[in-house]
Design an enzyme around this catalytic site. Structure first.
Site, PDB file in Angstrom:
ATOM      1  N   ARG A  50      98.326  16.360  85.599  1.00  0.00           N
ATOM      2  CA  ARG A  50      97.878  16.965  85.560  1.00  0.00           C
ATOM      3  C   ARG A  50      96.373  17.293  85.169  1.00  0.00           C
ATOM      4  NH1 ARG A  50     102.283  18.381  85.854  1.00  0.00           N
ATOM      5  NH2 ARG A  50     103.415  18.518  84.185  1.00  0.00           N
ATOM      6  N   ARG A  83      83.009  38.149  73.110  1.00  0.00           N
ATOM      7  CA  ARG A  83      83.776  36.490  73.953  1.00  0.00           C
ATOM      8  C   ARG A  83      83.703  37.046  75.582  1.00  0.00           C
ATOM      9  NH1 ARG A  83      81.972  31.890  71.889  1.00  0.00           N
ATOM     10  NH2 ARG A  83      83.282  32.227  69.561  1.00  0.00           N
ATOM     11  N   ALA A  95      81.614  28.723  63.141  1.00  0.00           N
ATOM     12  CA  ALA A  95      82.266  27.711  64.503  1.00  0.00           C
ATOM     13  C   ALA A  95      81.855  26.858  64.710  1.00  0.00           C
ATOM     14  CB  ALA A  95      84.128  28.302  64.829  1.00  0.00           C
ATOM     15  N   LEU A  97      80.796  24.070  68.628  1.00  0.00           N
ATOM     16  CA  LEU A  97      81.063  22.669  69.074  1.00  0.00           C
ATOM     17  C   LEU A  97      80.382  21.362  68.542  1.00  0.00           C
ATOM     18  CD1 LEU A  97      80.291  23.767  72.946  1.00  0.00           C
ATOM     19  CD2 LEU A  97      82.402  23.629  71.644  1.00  0.00           C
ATOM     20  N   GLU A 112      77.142  24.565  61.176  1.00  0.00           N
ATOM     21  CA  GLU A 112      77.455  25.944  61.633  1.00  0.00           C
ATOM     22  C   GLU A 112      77.198  26.553  60.650  1.00  0.00           C
ATOM     23  OE1 GLU A 112      77.381  27.050  64.857  1.00  0.00           O
ATOM     24  OE2 GLU A 112      77.651  24.856  66.121  1.00  0.00           O
ATOM     25  N   GLU A 116      74.900  30.179  61.564  1.00  0.00           N
ATOM     26  CA  GLU A 116      76.120  31.613  62.475  1.00  0.00           C
ATOM     27  C   GLU A 116      76.124  32.267  61.015  1.00  0.00           C
ATOM     28  OE1 GLU A 116      79.826  30.960  63.626  1.00  0.00           O
ATOM     29  OE2 GLU A 116      78.016  30.057  65.211  1.00  0.00           O
ATOM     30  N   PRO A 134      96.524  22.216  73.797  1.00  0.00           N
ATOM     31  CA  PRO A 134      96.871  21.178  73.725  1.00  0.00           C
ATOM     32  C   PRO A 134      97.431  20.742  75.478  1.00  0.00           C
ATOM     33  CG  PRO A 134      99.083  22.212  72.998  1.00  0.00           C
ATOM     34  CD  PRO A 134      97.575  23.025  73.000  1.00  0.00           C
ATOM     35  N   GLY A 135      98.134  22.013  76.207  1.00  0.00           N
ATOM     36  CA  GLY A 135      98.449  22.087  77.185  1.00  0.00           C
ATOM     37  C   GLY A 135      97.670  22.238  78.519  1.00  0.00           C
ATOM     38  N   GLU A 139      91.214  20.216  74.160  1.00  0.00           N
ATOM     39  CA  GLU A 139      90.662  20.509  72.997  1.00  0.00           C
ATOM     40  C   GLU A 139      90.940  20.520  71.305  1.00  0.00           C
ATOM     41  OE1 GLU A 139      87.341  24.503  70.969  1.00  0.00           O
ATOM     42  OE2 GLU A 139      89.427  24.547  72.519  1.00  0.00           O
ATOM     43  N   GLU A 164      74.617  35.373  70.313  1.00  0.00           N
ATOM     44  CA  GLU A 164      75.248  34.750  68.910  1.00  0.00           C
ATOM     45  C   GLU A 164      74.018  36.205  68.585  1.00  0.00           C
ATOM     46  OE1 GLU A 164      73.869  30.971  67.971  1.00  0.00           O
ATOM     47  OE2 GLU A 164      76.394  30.523  68.282  1.00  0.00           O
TER      48      GLU A 164
END
Length: 223
Positions: A50, A83, A95, A97, A112, A116, A134-135, A139, A164
């Site tokens: 994978r 985005r 949000a 990282l 954050e 923000e 998840p596949g 994260e 931003e």
């Protein structure tokens, strides 16, 4: 799925976070922010290979205040941000990282929120934890609920740059945000989960909330 599949009742539903053995691993792509790793995994019945994105994880914040002049109503702080991968300007919740070494998730969420939307909060709780894909990536995201809010002093506010810089913020009635999610007008996964979880937690009288430093088994660095 067969109609004769087992019915599970009376047990605590919880993901099994026991990893399967990895027999080989290599980095096949080094990106600007994330790398792509290729693992060979022993599933017991056979092995699979994978490719997936190695992700640092992230935190998000549902900042809620009482609606001025309307008893029992609440508003949520939302932002609009472009985005590029999906070519859309989305409604989102604050949000960011987990990319600062040694920074605890709660501290990252507090940072954050201030950076923000220029807000601080006296009351923090864990609202939800999830894996957005998840596949395809590792994260893990933790969503906090922030209440008892105050504005960051003008002189202490963060200077927003790059994407931003054009970000805008607004207060939205929680019920309107909830309706927008159900109608498909808000599609950002973190915002969808945060808004639904906040609406559900409020209806339950906030008794479902977890401590802000609750264990986070989904994130390997913060279990």
């Amino acid at each position: 799925m067969s109609l004769e599949a087992p019915v599970v009742r009376g047990v605590e539903l919880a993901d099994d976070r026991t990893p399967r053995p990895v027999t080989a691993s290599e980095t096949v792509y080094e990106g600007l922010i994330w790398d792509v790793r290729r693992d060979t995994v022993d599933l017991g019945s056979g092995t699979v290979r994978r490719d997936f994105v190695e992700h640092t994880g992230a935190v998000a914040i549902v900042a809620v205040r009482d609606t001025p002049g309307v008893e029992g109503a609440s508003q949520v702080a939302l932002i609009r941000q472009y985005r590029h991968p999906i070519g859309a300007t989305e409604w989102e919740i604050p949000a960011g990282l987990l990319d600062k070494e040694g920074e605890p998730p709660l501290a990252a969420a507090q940072r954050e929120l201030a950076e923000e939307v220029d807000l601080t909060a006296r009351t923090w709780n864990v609202l939800a934890d999830f894996h957005p894909s998840p596949g395809a990536m590792s994260e893990a995201i933790r969503v906090y609920l922030a209440r008892d809010l105050a504005e960051v002093a003008e002189a202490d506010r963060h200077t927003r740059e790059a994407e931003e810089a054009e970000m805008t913020a607004a207060w939205v009635d929680l019920d309107e945000a909830f309706a927008a999610v159900l109608a498909g007008r808000i599609g950002n996964a973190t915002a969808v989960i945060g808004i639904l979880a906040a609406r559900g937690a409020k209806e339950a009288g906030w008794v479902t909330l977890r401590d802000p430093d609750a264990p986070w088994p989904a994130h390997p660095a913060h279990r």
